[in-house]
Design an enzyme around this catalytic site. Structure first.
Site, PDB file in Angstrom:
ATOM      1  N   SER A  25       0.295   2.145  50.738  1.00 17.03           N
ATOM      2  CA  SER A  25       0.588   1.491  49.451  1.00 17.03           C
ATOM      3  C   SER A  25       1.946   0.797  49.520  1.00 17.03           C
ATOM      4  CB  SER A  25       0.647   2.542  48.347  1.00 17.03           C
ATOM      5  OG  SER A  25       1.812   3.344  48.540  1.00 17.03           O
ATOM      6  N   ASP A  96       3.999  -8.807  59.420  1.00 14.36           N
ATOM      7  CA  ASP A  96       4.207  -8.076  58.168  1.00 14.36           C
ATOM      8  C   ASP A  96       3.366  -8.715  57.065  1.00 14.36           C
ATOM      9  OD1 ASP A  96       5.193  -5.964  56.706  1.00 14.36           O
ATOM     10  OD2 ASP A  96       7.051  -6.959  56.121  1.00 14.36           O
ATOM     11  N   GLU A  97       3.104  -7.960  56.010  1.00  7.39           N
ATOM     12  CA  GLU A  97       2.288  -8.419  54.881  1.00  7.39           C
ATOM     13  C   GLU A  97       0.952  -8.985  55.376  1.00  7.39           C
ATOM     14  OE1 GLU A  97       3.293  -7.520  52.067  1.00  7.39           O
ATOM     15  OE2 GLU A  97       5.480  -7.405  52.195  1.00  7.39           O
ATOM     16  N   CYS A 153       4.704   9.393  44.553  1.00  7.89           N
ATOM     17  CA  CYS A 153       4.223   9.009  43.212  1.00  7.89           C
ATOM     18  C   CYS A 153       5.384   9.087  42.225  1.00  7.89           C
ATOM     19  CB  CYS A 153       3.089   9.931  42.778  1.00  7.89           C
ATOM     20  SG  CYS A 153       2.555   9.585  41.083  1.00  7.89           S
ATOM     21  N   CYS A 185      -0.017   8.413  42.999  1.00 14.65           N
ATOM     22  CA  CYS A 185      -1.027   9.251  43.659  1.00 14.65           C
ATOM     23  C   CYS A 185      -2.393   8.926  43.037  1.00 14.65           C
ATOM     24  CB  CYS A 185      -0.699  10.731  43.468  1.00 14.65           C
ATOM     25  SG  CYS A 185      -0.928  11.275  41.769  1.00 14.65           S
TER      26      CYS A 185
HETATM   27  N1  LIG Z   1       8.045   5.535  45.190  1.00 16.68           N
HETATM   28  C1  LIG Z   1       8.653   5.424  46.366  1.00 16.68           C
HETATM   29  N2  LIG Z   1       8.261   6.197  47.402  1.00 16.68           N
HETATM   30  C2  LIG Z   1       8.876   6.112  48.601  1.00 16.68           C
HETATM   31  N3  LIG Z   1       9.883   5.237  48.873  1.00 16.68           N
HETATM   32  C3  LIG Z   1      10.300   4.435  47.894  1.00 16.68           C
HETATM   33  C4  LIG Z   1       9.720   4.485  46.583  1.00 16.68           C
HETATM   34  N4  LIG Z   1      10.356   3.559  45.828  1.00 16.68           N
HETATM   35  C5  LIG Z   1      11.265   2.947  46.610  1.00 16.68           C
HETATM   36  N5  LIG Z   1      11.241   3.445  47.863  1.00 16.68           N
HETATM   37  C6  LIG Z   1      12.072   2.952  48.966  1.00 16.68           C
HETATM   38  O1  LIG Z   1      11.265   2.101  49.748  1.00 16.68           O
HETATM   39  C7  LIG Z   1      11.538   2.324  51.125  1.00 16.68           C
HETATM   40  C8  LIG Z   1      10.367   1.836  51.956  1.00 16.68           C
HETATM   41  O2  LIG Z   1      10.368   0.435  51.909  1.00 16.68           O
HETATM   42  P1  LIG Z   1       9.412  -0.475  52.780  1.00 16.68           P
HETATM   43  O3  LIG Z   1       9.462  -0.061  54.213  1.00 16.68           O
HETATM   44  O4  LIG Z   1       9.770  -1.900  52.456  1.00 16.68           O
HETATM   45  O5  LIG Z   1       7.981  -0.090  52.185  1.00 16.68           O
HETATM   46  P2  LIG Z   1       6.631  -0.948  52.191  1.00 16.68           P
HETATM   47  O6  LIG Z   1       6.755  -2.016  53.243  1.00 16.68           O
HETATM   48  O7  LIG Z   1       5.553   0.044  52.503  1.00 16.68           O
HETATM   49  O8  LIG Z   1       6.504  -1.504  50.809  1.00 16.68           O
HETATM   50  C9  LIG Z   1      11.815   3.808  51.201  1.00 16.68           C
HETATM   51  O9  LIG Z   1      12.587   4.172  52.325  1.00 16.68           O
HETATM   52  C10 LIG Z   1      12.598   4.047  49.904  1.00 16.68           C
HETATM   53  O10 LIG Z   1      13.969   3.764  50.110  1.00 16.68           O
HETATM   54  C1  LIG Z   2      -0.911  -4.156  45.224  1.00 19.67           C
HETATM   55  C2  LIG Z   2      -0.667  -5.620  45.343  1.00 19.67           C
HETATM   56  C3  LIG Z   2       0.534  -6.094  45.844  1.00 19.67           C
HETATM   57  N1  LIG Z   2       0.747  -7.416  45.946  1.00 19.67           N
HETATM   58  C4  LIG Z   2       2.021  -7.925  46.472  1.00 19.67           C
HETATM   59  C5  LIG Z   2       3.266  -7.307  45.902  1.00 19.67           C
HETATM   60  C6  LIG Z   2       4.259  -7.433  47.040  1.00 19.67           C
HETATM   61  O1  LIG Z   2       4.831  -8.754  46.948  1.00 19.67           O
HETATM   62  C7  LIG Z   2       3.384  -7.323  48.286  1.00 19.67           C
HETATM   63  C8  LIG Z   2       3.399  -5.966  48.922  1.00 19.67           C
HETATM   64  O2  LIG Z   2       4.647  -5.716  49.504  1.00 19.67           O
HETATM   65  P1  LIG Z   2       5.068  -4.306  50.171  1.00 19.67           P
HETATM   66  O3  LIG Z   2       5.918  -4.731  51.333  1.00 19.67           O
HETATM   67  O4  LIG Z   2       3.827  -3.587  50.582  1.00 19.67           O
HETATM   68  O5  LIG Z   2       5.831  -3.558  49.145  1.00 19.67           O
HETATM   69  O6  LIG Z   2       2.058  -7.599  47.859  1.00 19.67           O
HETATM   70  C9  LIG Z   2      -0.236  -8.321  45.573  1.00 19.67           C
HETATM   71  O7  LIG Z   2      -0.057  -9.553  45.690  1.00 19.67           O
HETATM   72  N2  LIG Z   2      -1.411  -7.859  45.070  1.00 19.67           N
HETATM   73  C10 LIG Z   2      -1.667  -6.538  44.953  1.00 19.67           C
HETATM   74  O8  LIG Z   2      -2.802  -6.176  44.494  1.00 19.67           O
HETATM   75 ZN   LIG Z   3       1.069  11.264  40.613  1.00 22.73          ZN
END
Ligand SMILES: Nc1ncnc2c1ncn2[C@@H]1O[C@H](COP(=O)(O)OP(=O)(O)O)[C@@H](O)[C@H]1O
Ligand SMILES: Cc1cn([C@H]2C[C@H](O)[C@@H](COP(=O)(O)O)O2)c(=O)[nH]c1=O
Ligand SMILES: [Zn+2]
Length: 197
Positions: A25, A96-97, A153, A185
């Protein structure tokens, strides 16, 4: 924690490729884990190239940036196919993404891996509705290694596997961070979705 099968993949004459996927997520640490693996590949003197979809301008035009501000330079591209040009001559390709790429992504990653490149792709496995996101299922199917990371969560502290959208929009693609999404969650996600209908 996922331990990489190996960091280096041989010299150019003998190297063997494979595909790794990091999914989960929002806020689960996908980008952090991607950056960690790529930095280790750099230490091993591997030639690396990192791609992200051009639409993802959330934190920076070019860099891949995690929610806790780790970053690494990347090349923004429009189509998965664009990776073949620059990526084919690398040891390691990072993506990424990945969820935002077109359906050609899995085939491109397979081509790169077959030509000896280690491909590491990070992306959302599910969208805000809890449905599989774009090319991710196909990519996970062809990968040798799939790592699912978990967020926390924000409602109950359990492990979060869902990205709950907290603003009213029904487009699948809506860029954002804590302004428009919460890591939830299963229980808190289902409760939130019921409250919406
Ligand atoms: N609800 C959350 N659960 C875990 N980490 C979180 C949450 N909200 C913010 N963070 C921060 O986000 C970081 C992870 O960021 P990132 O690697 O960019 O995640 P993703 O690419 O999966 O979105 C964690 O190390 C923490 O500092
Ligand atoms: C769930 C969801 C997410 N997105 C977008 C929101 C953020 O810009 C990225 C995800 O970035 P992360 O590195 O995983 O935090 O995706 C979206 O466009 N649509 C969705 O349903
Ligand atoms: Zn929860």
């Amino acid at each position: 924690m996922f331990i990489e099968p190996r960091v280096g993949n041989g010299n150019h004459a003998t190297r063997r490729g494979w595909v790794e996927v990091i999914c989960g997520s929002m806020f689960s640490g996908k980008t952090e884990e991607l950056i960690r693996r790529l930095n280790r590949a750099k230490i091993a003197k591997q030639k690396i190239e990192i791609f992200k979809p051009r639409i993802d301008k959330r934190y920076h035009e070019e860099d891949v940036v995690s929610h806790n501000a780790n970053s690494i330079r990347s090349t923004p591209i429009d189509f998965a196919q664009d990776m073949l040009l620059l990526g084919g001559s690398c040891d390691v390709v990072g993506v990424d993404e990945a969820q935002f790429f077109d359906e050609g992504l899995a085939e491109v990653c397979v081509k790169l891996a077959n030509s000896g490149v280690r491909v590491i792709a990070a992306g959302l496995d599910m969208d805000y509705l809890g449905k599989p996101f774009g090319p991710m299922p196909a990519l996970m199917a062809v990968a040798e290694y799939v790592t699912k990371v978990h967020a926390v969560c924000v409602h109950c502290g359990d492990i979060a596997t869902y990205s709950f959208r907290s603003v009213p929009s029904e487009q699948q693609v809506l860029l954002g961070e804590t302004d428009s999404y919460e890591a939830r969650c299963r229980h808190c996600f289902v409760k939130g979705m019921k409250g919406r209908s």
